[in-house]
Design a protein around this motif. Structure first.
Motif, short mmCIF file in Angstrom:
data_model
loop_
_atom_site.label_atom_id
_atom_site.label_comp_id
_atom_site.label_asym_id
_atom_site.label_seq_id
_atom_site.Cartn_x
_atom_site.Cartn_y
_atom_site.Cartn_z
N UNK A 1 0.84 -1.19 0.00
CA UNK A 1 0.00 0.00 0.00
C UNK A 1 0.88 1.25 0.00
N UNK B 1 7.42 1.89 5.91
CA UNK B 1 8.60 1.08 6.25
C UNK B 1 8.85 0.10 5.12
N UNK C 1 7.80 -10.59 13.21
CA UNK C 1 7.15 -11.23 12.07
C UNK C 1 5.67 -10.87 12.01
N UNK D 1 2.19 -8.59 12.55
CA UNK D 1 1.75 -7.22 12.37
C UNK D 1 1.58 -6.55 13.73
N UNK E 1 -2.04 -5.14 14.99
CA UNK E 1 -3.23 -5.95 15.21
C UNK E 1 -3.65 -5.90 16.68
N UNK F 1 -6.51 -8.11 17.70
CA UNK F 1 -7.42 -9.20 18.01
C UNK F 1 -6.74 -10.45 18.54
N UNK G 1 -4.11 -5.75 2.41
CA UNK G 1 -4.41 -4.38 2.82
C UNK G 1 -4.66 -3.48 1.61
N UNK G 2 -4.00 -3.81 0.50
CA UNK G 2 -4.20 -3.01 -0.71
C UNK G 2 -5.59 -3.24 -1.29
N UNK H 1 -10.49 -13.31 10.00
CA UNK H 1 -9.47 -12.89 10.96
C UNK H 1 -8.09 -12.70 10.35
N UNK I 1 -6.60 -15.16 9.14
CA UNK I 1 -6.20 -16.57 9.04
C UNK I 1 -4.72 -16.77 9.34
N UNK J 1 -0.68 -13.91 9.16
CA UNK J 1 -0.49 -12.99 10.28
C UNK J 1 0.68 -12.08 9.92
N UNK J 2 0.49 -11.20 8.96
CA UNK J 2 1.64 -10.50 8.38
C UNK J 2 1.30 -9.09 7.94
N UNK J 3 2.32 -8.36 7.54
CA UNK J 3 2.19 -6.94 7.30
C UNK J 3 1.27 -6.57 6.15
N UNK K 1 -1.51 -8.25 5.01
CA UNK K 1 -2.85 -8.83 4.98
C UNK K 1 -3.74 -8.16 6.02
N UNK L 1 -6.31 -7.99 8.77
CA UNK L 1 -6.60 -9.01 9.79
C UNK L 1 -8.10 -9.09 10.04
#
Lengths: 164, 186
Positions: A135, A140, A149, A151, A154, A156, B91-92, B119, B121, B124-126, B128, B130
């Motif tokens: 995006x 960064x 590793x 995010x 987050x 939740x 996210x995009x 969620x 799934x 769990x990364x920059x 995607x 959540x």
């Protein structure tokens, strides 16, 4: 044409700017000084070596190499002789700049944008060096080894629920 | 010859509670409209990965999504009632998803199919999102990675339950307005 032949040719062409040569798994890999990257790519493409195909450009972050934290990696292919070569150039993370390869290979355009996007390597002279996959608001470079590793934004998944 | 009462035929929808008389039937507007809406949901599949493949199986003859009145898959957001988000939303992609949601006319419902849409799934990364509930309100979450068609059908039946029972004027309620406002959707 063999790896030895290519290596000798490059040794003669680059001299002191050729910092290192190795052959992991038979793939000739050279490390050049970053100031000569355009020269060496031009030479590889246009001389008798004939590496006319730029397979990929990518980056690596080595946090433990002082003054050589970031590395730009170029993969080239001689389609006629089916020989590949890997060219590496290191740069300090405070000043991660290297000359663009778009003047030699048009295809380098998007590859360099991707490498910039993920590693923050600035390709000087690139016509449009903006993010290509992530995006636009991202502030960064996600593939650098500087972040957890997961995010950090987050809310939740907390440790008590996920056993971390 | 098979002797079967009309009420036993699974394809016939039961009338809502009401007063029956000679040539007339009295019930509440909400119940009548809810019944109609419930059995003619037009889904908009927003399929980005493997959950979309499961949805294709769900739409096929074996699982036959059509028997719930949802055979008219609307690929235009304007005519869709139910947004089915199936797959990882990067996210995009989030602003695109939000735009599709805002293009839908009221009344509208959202189903998050699978772990990624619900969620994030395993991703769990920059890059995607959540869970799609970060950008749009969600009515029903279907777990699974990917969920089986039976689970997607179960999710649709949960949506149908909501559609049949909630007020036909839901969109004017302060709670609903507040919910949309919390997502910055007007």
């Amino acid at each position: 044409m063999t790896n030895e032949f290519v290596a000798e040719n490059l040794q003669a062409f680059l001299g002191d700017a050729l910092l290192h040569i190795e052959e992991p798994h038979g793939l000739l890999t050279i490390v050049v000084h970053r100031s000569r990257i355009t020269d060496v790519l031009k030479h590889l493409k246009n001389s008798e070596l004939n590496f006319i195909f730029l397979t990929d450009i990518t980056g690596v972050h080595y946090p433990n190499y002082p003054q050589n934290e970031l590395c730009a990696v170029y993969h080239l292919h001689n389609l006629e002789k089916n020989i590949r070569i890997r060219v590496k150039a290191f740069m300090p993370i405070e000043n991660p700049t290297i000359d663009t390869a778009t003047t030699v290979f048009r295809t380098a355009n998007w590859m360099e944008r991707e490498t910039f996007d993920f590693f923050g390597i600035v390709f000087k002279g690139h016509p449009n060096l903006v993010r290509i996959l992530n995006i636009d608001e991202m502030d960064y470079f996600p593939m650098r080894k500087e972040y957890p590793l997961e995010d950090g934004t987050r809310t939740d998944k907390d440790d008590s629920m996920f056993g971390r | 010859m098979i002797d079967m009462e009309v009420k036993d035929k699974p394809t016939i929808v039961q009338a809502p509670e009401g007063e029956k008389g000679e040539g007339f039937f009295l019930t509440s507007m909400s119940a009548a409209v809810g019944l109609a809406r419930k059995n003619s949901l037009w889904p908009l599949p927003f399929a980005t990965s493997c959950c979309g493949i499961e949805f294709m199986a769900t739409m096929g003859s074996h699982y036959d999504f059509a028997r719930f009145g949802a055979e008219r898959v609307s690929f235009s957001a304007r005519q869709a009632d139910l947004l089915m988000v199936m797959g990882t939303i990067a996210k995009k992609m989030a602003p695109v998803l939000k735009q599709v949601y805002t293009q839908m006319a009221e009344p509208r419902w959202v189903m998050a199919v699978g772990a990624c849409a619900s969620s994030g799934g395993i991703f769990d990364t920059y890059s995607v999102l959540q869970g799609i509930d970060k950008v749009i309100p969600v009515d029903v979450y279907v777990p699974g990675c990917p969920p089986r068609p039976e689970q997607i059908i179960d999710g649709l039946m949960k949506i149908q339950e909501l559609v049949a029972n909630e007020s036909i004027r839901r969109r004017y309620s302060p709670e609903y307005k507040e919910l949309l406002a919390s997502y910055g959707i007007e």
